[in-house]
Design a protein around this motif. Structure first.
Motif, PDB file in Angstrom:
ATOM      1  N   GLY A  48       5.647   3.222   1.667  1.00 45.14           N
ATOM      2  CA  GLY A  48       4.915   1.974   1.548  1.00 45.14           C
ATOM      3  C   GLY A  48       4.660   1.295   2.867  1.00 45.14           C
ATOM      4  O   GLY A  48       5.386   1.470   3.842  1.00 45.14           O
ATOM      5  N   ALA A  49       3.604   0.501   2.890  1.00 47.09           N
ATOM      6  CA  ALA A  49       3.264  -0.387   3.992  1.00 47.09           C
ATOM      7  C   ALA A  49       2.751  -1.671   3.347  1.00 47.09           C
ATOM      8  O   ALA A  49       2.329  -1.666   2.191  1.00 47.09           O
ATOM      9  N   TYR A  50       2.796  -2.761   4.079  1.00 43.54           N
ATOM     10  CA  TYR A  50       2.476  -4.051   3.475  1.00 43.54           C
ATOM     11  C   TYR A  50       1.314  -4.724   4.175  1.00 43.54           C
ATOM     12  O   TYR A  50       1.093  -4.538   5.366  1.00 43.54           O
ATOM     13  N   ILE A  51       0.581  -5.529   3.393  1.00 39.83           N
ATOM     14  CA  ILE A  51      -0.578  -6.248   3.897  1.00 39.83           C
ATOM     15  C   ILE A  51      -0.698  -7.575   3.140  1.00 39.83           C
ATOM     16  O   ILE A  51      -0.274  -7.671   1.989  1.00 39.83           O
ATOM     17  N   THR A  61       2.504  -3.851  -8.248  1.00 40.44           N
ATOM     18  CA  THR A  61       3.810  -4.096  -8.861  1.00 40.44           C
ATOM     19  C   THR A  61       4.959  -3.890  -7.881  1.00 40.44           C
ATOM     20  O   THR A  61       6.033  -4.440  -8.057  1.00 40.44           O
ATOM     21  N   GLY A  62       4.733  -3.078  -6.844  1.00 39.14           N
ATOM     22  CA  GLY A  62       5.792  -2.782  -5.885  1.00 39.14           C
ATOM     23  C   GLY A  62       6.779  -1.748  -6.379  1.00 39.14           C
ATOM     24  O   GLY A  62       7.855  -1.588  -5.819  1.00 39.14           O
ATOM     25  N   LYS A  63       6.436  -0.993  -7.406  1.00 42.31           N
ATOM     26  CA  LYS A  63       7.361  -0.051  -8.028  1.00 42.31           C
ATOM     27  C   LYS A  63       6.960   1.422  -7.893  1.00 42.31           C
ATOM     28  O   LYS A  63       7.732   2.290  -8.262  1.00 42.31           O
ATOM     29  N   ILE A 106       0.893  -1.160   0.000  1.00 41.53           N
ATOM     30  CA  ILE A 106       0.000   0.000   0.000  1.00 41.53           C
ATOM     31  C   ILE A 106       0.928   1.205   0.000  1.00 41.53           C
ATOM     32  O   ILE A 106       1.877   1.256   0.778  1.00 41.53           O
ATOM     33  N   VAL A 107       0.681   2.158  -0.880  1.00 40.19           N
ATOM     34  CA  VAL A 107       1.601   3.278  -1.031  1.00 40.19           C
ATOM     35  C   VAL A 107       0.886   4.618  -0.874  1.00 40.19           C
ATOM     36  O   VAL A 107      -0.259   4.767  -1.286  1.00 40.19           O
ATOM     37  N   ARG A 108       1.576   5.547  -0.221  1.00 42.74           N
ATOM     38  CA  ARG A 108       1.121   6.937  -0.175  1.00 42.74           C
ATOM     39  C   ARG A 108       2.062   7.724  -1.065  1.00 42.74           C
ATOM     40  O   ARG A 108       3.251   7.841  -0.785  1.00 42.74           O
ATOM     41  N   SER A 109       1.529   8.234  -2.153  1.00 37.91           N
ATOM     42  CA  SER A 109       2.351   8.959  -3.130  1.00 37.91           C
ATOM     43  C   SER A 109       2.779  10.310  -2.542  1.00 37.91           C
ATOM     44  O   SER A 109       2.213  10.767  -1.545  1.00 37.91           O
TER      45      SER A 109
END
Length: 89
Positions: free
Chosen positions: A46-49, A39-41, A26-29
Motif C-alpha cells: 500500500g501507499a497513501y494519498i 476500506t483499507g483492507k 492505493i494498493v498493488r495486489s
C-alpha cells in the motif's frame, strides 16, 4: 490509562503527514493490479494519498506511485483512480 498511538502516513502527492484514517490507500495486489482501497483492507503493498484529486495529479506527474510500487502504472488506472476520488468527495 495509556493513550494509543495514532498511525501516521505520508501523502504521495503533497508530502504532508496525516492520520492514516484521513488518507486513501492505493494498493498493488499480489497479481500486480493497482487500485484504490477505500476500506483499507485489501491485500497487497500500500501507499497513501490525500482525498484530493490535486494530490493524485501531483503524484502522477512526479511518478511517485510508480516509484512506490516499483512498476509502471497505465494511464487508464490513473483515470479510474481520479474518477473514484471524485465520487468519494
Amino acid at each position: 490509562m495509556k493513550q494509543r498511538k495514532i498511525p501516521m502516513r505520508k501523502c504521495l502527492g503533497c508530502g504532508e503527514s496525516f492520520e492514516k484514517r484521513e488518507l486513501v490507500r492505493i494498493v498493488r495486489s499480489p497479481e500486480g493490479e493497482i487500485s484504490l482501497d477505500l476500506t483499507g483492507k485489501k491485500a497487497g503493498r500500500g501507499a497513501y494519498i490525500c482525498k484530493k484529486a490535486s494530490c493524485l495529479k501531483k503524484a502522477r506527474k512526479a511518478k511517485r506511485i510508480e516509484n512506490a510500487f516499483e512498476c509502471s502504472v497505465p494511464e487508464e488506472v490513473y483515470d479510474e483512480m481520479e474518477r473514484e476520488l471524485e465520487l468519494e468527495q
